[in-house]
Enzyme design. Structure first.
Site, PDB file in Angstrom:
ATOM      1  N   ASP A   8       7.383  -4.994  -0.542  1.00  0.00           N
ATOM      2  CA  ASP A   8       6.197  -4.705  -0.982  1.00  0.00           C
ATOM      3  C   ASP A   8       5.521  -5.490  -2.180  1.00  0.00           C
ATOM      4  O   ASP A   8       6.425  -6.226  -2.707  1.00  0.00           O
ATOM      5  CB  ASP A   8       6.057  -3.188  -1.156  1.00  0.00           C
ATOM      6  CG  ASP A   8       4.728  -2.443  -0.693  1.00  0.00           C
ATOM      7  OD1 ASP A   8       3.662  -3.180  -0.496  1.00  0.00           O
ATOM      8  OD2 ASP A   8       4.381  -1.448  -0.805  1.00  0.00           O
ATOM      9  N   HIS A 115      -0.084   4.776  -4.657  1.00  0.00           N
ATOM     10  CA  HIS A 115      -0.983   5.527  -3.381  1.00  0.00           C
ATOM     11  C   HIS A 115       0.182   5.385  -2.168  1.00  0.00           C
ATOM     12  O   HIS A 115       1.480   5.150  -2.396  1.00  0.00           O
ATOM     13  CB  HIS A 115      -1.846   4.469  -2.754  1.00  0.00           C
ATOM     14  CG  HIS A 115      -1.398   2.866  -2.445  1.00  0.00           C
ATOM     15  ND1 HIS A 115      -0.731   2.029  -3.285  1.00  0.00           N
ATOM     16  CD2 HIS A 115      -1.083   2.584  -1.177  1.00  0.00           C
ATOM     17  CE1 HIS A 115      -0.159   1.070  -2.691  1.00  0.00           C
ATOM     18  NE2 HIS A 115      -0.305   1.090  -1.088  1.00  0.00           N
ATOM     19  N   GLU A 134       5.754   6.181   0.696  1.00  0.00           N
ATOM     20  CA  GLU A 134       6.250   5.067   1.071  1.00  0.00           C
ATOM     21  C   GLU A 134       7.624   5.059   0.760  1.00  0.00           C
ATOM     22  O   GLU A 134       8.673   4.726   1.716  1.00  0.00           O
ATOM     23  CB  GLU A 134       5.589   3.969   0.760  1.00  0.00           C
ATOM     24  CG  GLU A 134       4.052   3.500   1.345  1.00  0.00           C
ATOM     25  CD  GLU A 134       3.362   2.710   0.640  1.00  0.00           C
ATOM     26  OE1 GLU A 134       3.931   1.456   0.583  1.00  0.00           O
ATOM     27  OE2 GLU A 134       2.176   2.872   0.403  1.00  0.00           O
TER      28      GLU A 134
END
Length: 276
Positions: A8, A115, A134
């Site tokens: 990421d 987020h 995540e």
């Protein structure tokens, strides 16, 4: 030893703002270079520990952030989208371990660029009633696919979230959150050394077996928009918990695949900004 990297961007060394991690951002090209160098540090650590095959999956946003010419030649790159398994495309039980590089904390935390998958649209997520984002969903899905997550790099909030989810996963903090869009940064060389050293340590010796995955699990997601929840109720197996929360039960990899469809539905119904 086959090693898989899910990469990421929000948790990458030096990056603190949407301008650093979105293609239209004024500092995006800088962000791409920083992302590649964090990945290269992990690759060097994996090679030092004896890795013979390394696969890197670009898991951020458009999933076209990493360029193969920026990466260590020992790695193969999975790039582009859509991908059925998104952030875990290509992962299976032939890999000995998985690494999460550049990860961030879940929605509602004060971590850098925090987020859960979709800017501001997902307010909360739970896997078997355990708050997740995540990090937790990636960890659980990797385990169910047969590859244990052994390392995560990101800010201190992401590292703490992983430690809470699974204390056996080694972490490498490259920055310390001072809010969602500010951080105290480690010097670049120190951050890259932390990633490389932690990776080598995580992959040295006997690797842990994946945690046994439950036969079925339940994923619940609370959306900002009731119209998203309403629309998702038309999909088989989806149930409503309240006007904005939907849930589905099943094997974890199947839940993860359907969740990818949920994200596409939500994106089509809402005006998504990267962060709020």
């Amino acid at each position: 030893m086959r090693i898989y990297l899910s990469v990421d961007m929000e948790g990458v060394t030096g990056l603190v703002d949407a301008q650093d991690v979105q293609p239209a951002g004024r500092d995006y090209e800088y962000g791409r270079q920083m992302m590649a160098e964090d990945v290269n540090a992990a690759i060097r650590g994996a090679i030092a520990a004896g890795a013979t095959e390394i696969t890197v999956n670009d898991a951020h946003g458009p999933m076209r952030n990493l360029r193969s010419d920026m990466l260590h030649p020992a790695a193969r790159l999975i790039r582009g989208k859509p991908k059925n398994m998104g952030m875990l495309e290509g992962l299976d039980d032939t890999f000995d371990a998985a690494l999460c590089i550049g990860y961030h904390s879940r929605a509602g935390t004060s971590g850098v660029l925090s987020h859960s998958f979709m800017g501001h649209e997902i307010e909360d997520m739970w896997l078997d009633d355990r708050a997740t984002g995540e990090i937790g969903l990636t960890h659980a899905t990797a385990a169910a696919l047969g590859a244990p997550v052994v390392l995560l790099s990101g800010d201190d909030t992401a590292c703490a979230e992983m430690a809470e989810w699974d204390s056996g996963v080694r972490t490498a903090a490259v920055k310390y959150a001072r809010g969602r869009f500010a951080a105290e940064l480690l010097p670049v060389a120190e951050a890259r050394d932390a990633i490389e050293t932690a990776t080598a340590a995580a992959l040295t010796g006997e690797l842990p077996a994946p945690r046994p995955a439950p036969e079925t699990a339940t994923l619940a997601v609370r959306w900002q928009s009731a119209s998203v929840a309403d629309t998702l109720l038309n999909l088989p197996g989806v149930t409503g918990r309240d006007d904005r929360t939907v849930a589905i039960s099943g094997p974890v990899p199947e839940i993860y695949r359907q969740f990818r469809v949920w994200l596409n539905v939500a994106a089509s119904l809402t005006d998504q900004r990267p962060y709020c």
